[in-house]
Scaffold this motif. Structure first.
Motif, PDB file in Angstrom:
ATOM      1  N   LYS A  32       0.930  -1.344  -0.143  1.00 41.36           N
ATOM      2  CA  LYS A  32      -0.136   0.214   0.135  1.00 41.36           C
ATOM      3  C   LYS A  32       0.926   1.292   0.046  1.00 41.36           C
ATOM      4  O   LYS A  32       0.442   2.088  -0.775  1.00 41.36           O
ATOM      5  CB  LYS A  32      -1.010  -0.099   1.133  1.00 41.36           C
ATOM      6  CG  LYS A  32      -1.923  -1.059   1.093  1.00 41.36           C
ATOM      7  CD  LYS A  32      -2.810  -1.006   2.425  1.00 41.36           C
ATOM      8  CE  LYS A  32      -2.087  -1.237   3.707  1.00 41.36           C
ATOM      9  NZ  LYS A  32      -1.579  -2.676   3.792  1.00 41.36           N
ATOM     10  N   THR A  33       1.859   1.210   0.920  1.00 40.45           N
ATOM     11  CA  THR A  33       2.747   2.480   1.014  1.00 40.45           C
ATOM     12  C   THR A  33       3.366   2.905  -0.311  1.00 40.45           C
ATOM     13  O   THR A  33       3.399   4.224  -0.721  1.00 40.45           O
ATOM     14  CB  THR A  33       3.741   2.184   2.116  1.00 40.45           C
ATOM     15  OG1 THR A  33       3.097   2.126   3.266  1.00 40.45           O
ATOM     16  CG2 THR A  33       4.475   3.641   2.106  1.00 40.45           C
ATOM     17  N   CYS A  36       0.627   3.976  -2.963  1.00 41.10           N
ATOM     18  CA  CYS A  36       0.112   5.368  -2.622  1.00 41.10           C
ATOM     19  C   CYS A  36       1.440   6.389  -2.971  1.00 41.10           C
ATOM     20  O   CYS A  36       0.953   7.394  -3.784  1.00 41.10           O
ATOM     21  CB  CYS A  36       0.048   5.535  -1.147  1.00 41.10           C
ATOM     22  SG  CYS A  36      -1.699   4.682  -0.549  1.00 41.10           S
ATOM     23  N   GLU A  51      -2.620   8.668   6.791  1.00 39.38           N
ATOM     24  CA  GLU A  51      -2.224   7.208   7.161  1.00 39.38           C
ATOM     25  C   GLU A  51      -3.172   6.869   8.301  1.00 39.38           C
ATOM     26  O   GLU A  51      -3.487   7.590   9.249  1.00 39.38           O
ATOM     27  CB  GLU A  51      -0.796   7.290   8.103  1.00 39.38           C
ATOM     28  CG  GLU A  51       0.294   7.717   6.770  1.00 39.38           C
ATOM     29  CD  GLU A  51       0.557   6.351   5.919  1.00 39.38           C
ATOM     30  OE1 GLU A  51       0.023   5.339   6.173  1.00 39.38           O
ATOM     31  OE2 GLU A  51       1.526   6.577   5.010  1.00 39.38           O
ATOM     32  N   ASP A 139      -4.200   5.488   3.318  1.00 42.23           N
ATOM     33  CA  ASP A 139      -3.569   4.228   3.323  1.00 42.23           C
ATOM     34  C   ASP A 139      -4.013   3.377   4.492  1.00 42.23           C
ATOM     35  O   ASP A 139      -3.671   4.128   5.608  1.00 42.23           O
ATOM     36  CB  ASP A 139      -1.934   4.556   3.203  1.00 42.23           C
ATOM     37  CG  ASP A 139      -1.292   3.451   3.429  1.00 42.23           C
ATOM     38  OD1 ASP A 139      -1.687   2.298   3.638  1.00 42.23           O
ATOM     39  OD2 ASP A 139      -0.266   3.477   3.010  1.00 42.23           O
TER      40      ASP A 139
END
Length: 219
Positions: A32-33, A36, A51, A139
């Protein structure tokens, strides 16, 4: 199955002078990080990442102690409450702050949870334009259930194999967690995360196979 370009195209088509909130969710270790970051880089309008982890209710050690106490009590209802990761977050505060950021363009977060320290010592000031196109990318793992999903304009679910996610999570957290605790976290995935995504994955607007994307150099 969509890819990064599909997401960018969808955001562009649905923006048109609006401020959009895009949820990016999936198992821990799904990528995900990185996704993103790539999404922020590809979108032509202003975009920031928001976050979910900032809204963890307790510092890591306090959370672990609450779980240990619940397990020792043998009270199954209490164990479920403390052990299930969906209960670790302050969802009303997260939804409220997302709305505030979208409407005012500014948000101060104080005493957020820090992934680096495991404590509630994180602070950040966020800004996003309220005129013209802009995107807030949220996220998090658990962004599909009723308490939070209505805050999103678009929900993207990263479809990464669970085994791959577990390996990445273990590699990421090995410096701060014992093997015993990492094994316990893997059990929580089977006990809580898999049922969560089986139940709520249909709430996602788009599914993305990120294995091909996150293998490219991270931005």
């Amino acid at each position: 199955m969509s890819n990064l370009n599909d997401i960018v195209k969808t955001i562009t088509q649905n923006g048109r002078g609006k401020q959009l909130i895009v949820f990016v969710c999936g198992f821990g270790g799904a990528g995900k990080t990185t996704f993103c970051r790539r999404l922020c880089a590809e979108i032509s309008c202003p975009a920031i990442v928001f976050e979910t982890d900032w809204f963890a209710k307790y510092p890591t050690e306090q959370r672990r102690e609450r779980i240990r106490s619940a397990v020792a009590s043998q009270n199954q209802e209490l164990i479920e409450q403390e052990e299930n990761p969906i209960n670790w977050y302050d969802w009303p505060a997260l939804v409220s702050d997302l709305k505030k950021l979208k409407e005012s363009g500014r948000l101060e977060i104080r005493n957020g949870w820090s992934q680096r320290t495991g404590r509630k010592d994180f602070s950040i000031d966020l800004e996003i334009p309220t005129e013209g196109d802009s995107v807030i990318i949220c996220d998090g793992i658990y962004l599909l259930h009723d308490a939070v999903k209505s805050a999103a304009d678009l929900i993207v679910l990263l479809d990464t194999q669970v085994a791959t996610c577990l390996n990445r999570s273990a590699a990421r957290d090995s410096h701060r967690s014992t093997k015993e605790y990492l094994d316990y976290k893997a059990l929580l995935v089977d006990k809580y995360d898999k049922p969560y995504f089986e139940l709520y994955s249909s709430n996602a607007d788009m599914y993305v196979n990120v294995d091909g994307i996150i293998s490219r150099p991270a931005l």
